[in-house]
Design a protein around this motif. Structure first.
Motif, PDB file in Angstrom:
ATOM      1  N   ASN A  37       0.859  -1.189   0.000  1.00 18.91           N
ATOM      2  CA  ASN A  37       0.000   0.000   0.000  1.00 18.91           C
ATOM      3  C   ASN A  37       0.901   1.247   0.000  1.00 18.91           C
ATOM      4  O   ASN A  37       1.309   1.748   1.050  1.00 18.91           O
ATOM      5  CB  ASN A  37      -0.905  -0.047   1.247  1.00 18.91           C
ATOM      6  CG  ASN A  37      -1.888   1.098   1.276  1.00 18.91           C
ATOM      7  OD1 ASN A  37      -1.701   2.107   0.593  1.00 18.91           O
ATOM      8  ND2 ASN A  37      -2.942   0.947   2.062  1.00 18.91           N
ATOM      9  N   LYS A  88       0.395   4.321  -0.753  1.00 17.59           N
ATOM     10  CA  LYS A  88      -0.153   5.552  -0.164  1.00 17.59           C
ATOM     11  C   LYS A  88       0.086   5.547   1.357  1.00 17.59           C
ATOM     12  O   LYS A  88       0.532   6.548   1.928  1.00 17.59           O
ATOM     13  CB  LYS A  88      -1.656   5.595  -0.474  1.00 17.59           C
ATOM     14  CG  LYS A  88      -2.291   6.909  -0.181  1.00 17.59           C
ATOM     15  CD  LYS A  88      -3.649   7.021  -0.897  1.00 17.59           C
ATOM     16  CE  LYS A  88      -4.394   8.261  -0.420  1.00 17.59           C
ATOM     17  NZ  LYS A  88      -5.182   8.036   0.780  1.00 17.59           N
ATOM     18  N   LEU A  89      -0.190   4.410   1.975  1.00 17.30           N
ATOM     19  CA  LEU A  89       0.002   4.286   3.434  1.00 17.30           C
ATOM     20  C   LEU A  89       1.473   4.504   3.811  1.00 17.30           C
ATOM     21  O   LEU A  89       1.793   5.191   4.780  1.00 17.30           O
ATOM     22  CB  LEU A  89      -0.447   2.883   3.870  1.00 17.30           C
ATOM     23  CG  LEU A  89      -0.270   2.516   5.338  1.00 17.30           C
ATOM     24  CD1 LEU A  89      -1.354   3.172   6.178  1.00 17.30           C
ATOM     25  CD2 LEU A  89      -0.322   0.996   5.533  1.00 17.30           C
ATOM     26  N   ILE A 133       3.790   6.176   2.136  1.00 20.15           N
ATOM     27  CA  ILE A 133       4.204   7.576   1.940  1.00 20.15           C
ATOM     28  C   ILE A 133       3.641   8.453   3.058  1.00 20.15           C
ATOM     29  O   ILE A 133       4.341   9.305   3.603  1.00 20.15           O
ATOM     30  CB  ILE A 133       3.758   8.088   0.552  1.00 20.15           C
ATOM     31  CG1 ILE A 133       4.499   7.293  -0.535  1.00 20.15           C
ATOM     32  CG2 ILE A 133       4.041   9.577   0.384  1.00 20.15           C
ATOM     33  CD1 ILE A 133       3.955   7.492  -1.923  1.00 20.15           C
ATOM     34  N   GLU A 134       2.370   8.220   3.413  1.00 16.04           N
ATOM     35  CA  GLU A 134       1.751   9.005   4.491  1.00 16.04           C
ATOM     36  C   GLU A 134       2.519   8.871   5.798  1.00 16.04           C
ATOM     37  O   GLU A 134       2.617   9.803   6.580  1.00 16.04           O
ATOM     38  CB  GLU A 134       0.318   8.510   4.741  1.00 16.04           C
ATOM     39  CG  GLU A 134      -0.719   9.236   3.910  1.00 16.04           C
ATOM     40  CD  GLU A 134      -2.072   8.528   3.988  1.00 16.04           C
ATOM     41  OE1 GLU A 134      -2.882   8.794   3.113  1.00 16.04           O
ATOM     42  OE2 GLU A 134      -2.277   7.687   4.921  1.00 16.04           O
ATOM     43  N   ASN A 135       3.071   7.691   6.021  1.00 15.95           N
ATOM     44  CA  ASN A 135       3.745   7.445   7.299  1.00 15.95           C
ATOM     45  C   ASN A 135       5.189   7.924   7.362  1.00 15.95           C
ATOM     46  O   ASN A 135       5.803   7.866   8.424  1.00 15.95           O
ATOM     47  CB  ASN A 135       3.638   5.965   7.663  1.00 15.95           C
ATOM     48  CG  ASN A 135       2.360   5.726   8.432  1.00 15.95           C
ATOM     49  OD1 ASN A 135       2.300   5.962   9.628  1.00 15.95           O
ATOM     50  ND2 ASN A 135       1.324   5.326   7.727  1.00 15.95           N
ATOM     51  N   LYS A 166       6.092  10.800   7.461  1.00 19.89           N
ATOM     52  CA  LYS A 166       6.157  11.951   8.369  1.00 19.89           C
ATOM     53  C   LYS A 166       6.380  11.520   9.829  1.00 19.89           C
ATOM     54  O   LYS A 166       6.753  12.319  10.672  1.00 19.89           O
ATOM     55  CB  LYS A 166       4.909  12.824   8.244  1.00 19.89           C
ATOM     56  CG  LYS A 166       3.616  12.157   8.658  1.00 19.89           C
ATOM     57  CD  LYS A 166       2.461  13.154   8.582  1.00 19.89           C
ATOM     58  CE  LYS A 166       1.137  12.589   9.048  1.00 19.89           C
ATOM     59  NZ  LYS A 166       0.706  11.332   8.446  1.00 19.89           N
ATOM     60  N   ASN A 167       6.153  10.238  10.109  1.00 20.49           N
ATOM     61  CA  ASN A 167       6.367   9.749  11.483  1.00 20.49           C
ATOM     62  C   ASN A 167       7.782   9.237  11.718  1.00 20.49           C
ATOM     63  O   ASN A 167       8.086   8.695  12.778  1.00 20.49           O
ATOM     64  CB  ASN A 167       5.364   8.627  11.789  1.00 20.49           C
ATOM     65  CG  ASN A 167       3.942   9.125  11.691  1.00 20.49           C
ATOM     66  OD1 ASN A 167       3.668  10.255  12.096  1.00 20.49           O
ATOM     67  ND2 ASN A 167       3.051   8.312  11.141  1.00 20.49           N
ATOM     68  N   GLU A 201       8.939   8.649  -3.839  1.00 22.93           N
ATOM     69  CA  GLU A 201       8.875   9.552  -2.663  1.00 22.93           C
ATOM     70  C   GLU A 201       9.854   9.112  -1.572  1.00 22.93           C
ATOM     71  O   GLU A 201      10.386   9.937  -0.833  1.00 22.93           O
ATOM     72  CB  GLU A 201       7.444   9.572  -2.075  1.00 22.93           C
ATOM     73  CG  GLU A 201       6.438  10.321  -2.929  1.00 22.93           C
ATOM     74  CD  GLU A 201       5.884   9.485  -4.084  1.00 22.93           C
ATOM     75  OE1 GLU A 201       6.359   8.344  -4.314  1.00 22.93           O
ATOM     76  OE2 GLU A 201       4.972   9.981  -4.768  1.00 22.93           O
TER      77      GLU A 201
END
Ligand code: DC
Length: 221
Positions: free
Chosen positions: A55, A57-58, A60-62, A64-65, A107
């Protein structure tokens, strides 16, 4: 002016061993870019985010953590992921089997290349990886590209891994090396390939010290 030595090459071609030795004798800093891709992969596995199919998208979103820091150990910069020294956990087969998928995400590469450049600021460095001479530092002072036959690389990596995992199978190590090379060379974003101005060295017929002597004599010109 700070100096940059880039060492790229296939999986287990001896890049990190040589890079560490060169950094030590020249008193440069060794930076292992592969450890950053491995650390991210470890993070996503640990947090159950590496599912099949992946996944993106998941993932890439993470990003930032994730906070990377570095600690200096001898001549090396060792990675800390959210404050934790993850080095003991990032060389196992589980991470090795997933890392090329993570490394193929554009990314992820943008995120890590920025860190690789930042951590190198104001340092004389030896950095090893897959795209150091082509993308990360296209103006490096010296660029090397190491290669060796599949079976020789797998044998070397197997001997290393056997020290920490006595159940490791040679066939599994060989299979992983071949599949990572395939994924690393065939991805569309910064694929593994020698820079036009890289010196290509086939290490199959040489031992570690012979390769080191070759590299250092080229560096010292
Ligand atoms: O150097 P290594 O085998 O520890 O690297 C692990 C993986 O990370 C490798 O299979 C591909 C990826 N990698 C990359 O894509 N670019 C880099 N500069 C370094 C590693």
């Amino acid at each position: 002016m700070k100096k940059i030595i880039a060492i790229d090459g296939h999986a287990a071609s001896g890049k990190s061993t040589q890079a560490k030795r060169i950094a030590k004798v020249l008193d440069y800093t060794y930076i292992d870019s592969g450890s950053m891709y491995r650390a991210l992969t470890y993070y996503f596995i640990k947090n159950n985010m590496l599912v099949d199919p992946i996944n993106i998208k998941l993932i890439i979103e993470n990003l930032k953590n994730v906070v990377f820091d570095f600690k200096t150990t001898g001549n090396s910069q060792v990675i800390l992921l959210n404050g934790e020294d993850v080095e003991p956990y990032i060389r196992n087969m589980d991470v090795s089997e997933h890392v090329s998928k993570i490394a193929a995400i554009p990314e992820i590469r943008t995120f890590l290349i920025k860190i690789q450049r930042e951590v190198s600021e104001n340092l004389n460095i030896v950095m090893d990886g897959r795209d150091i001479g082509t993308v990360v530092f296209p103006h490096a002072n010296k660029k090397f590209f190491l290669k060796a036959s599949d079976s020789i690389r797998a044998r070397r990596r197997y001997e290393e891994l056997k020290k920490v995992d006595k159940d490791i199978k040679f066939s599994k190590v060989l299979e992983n090396i071949i599949s990572r090379d395939f994924e690393d060379t065939s991805r569309s974003t910064s694929p593994l390939k020698p820079a036009n101005d890289a010196i290509i060295i086939d290490t199959s017929k040489y031992n570690e010290t012979q390769v080191f002597n070759k590299l250092i004599s080229i560096i010292k010109g």
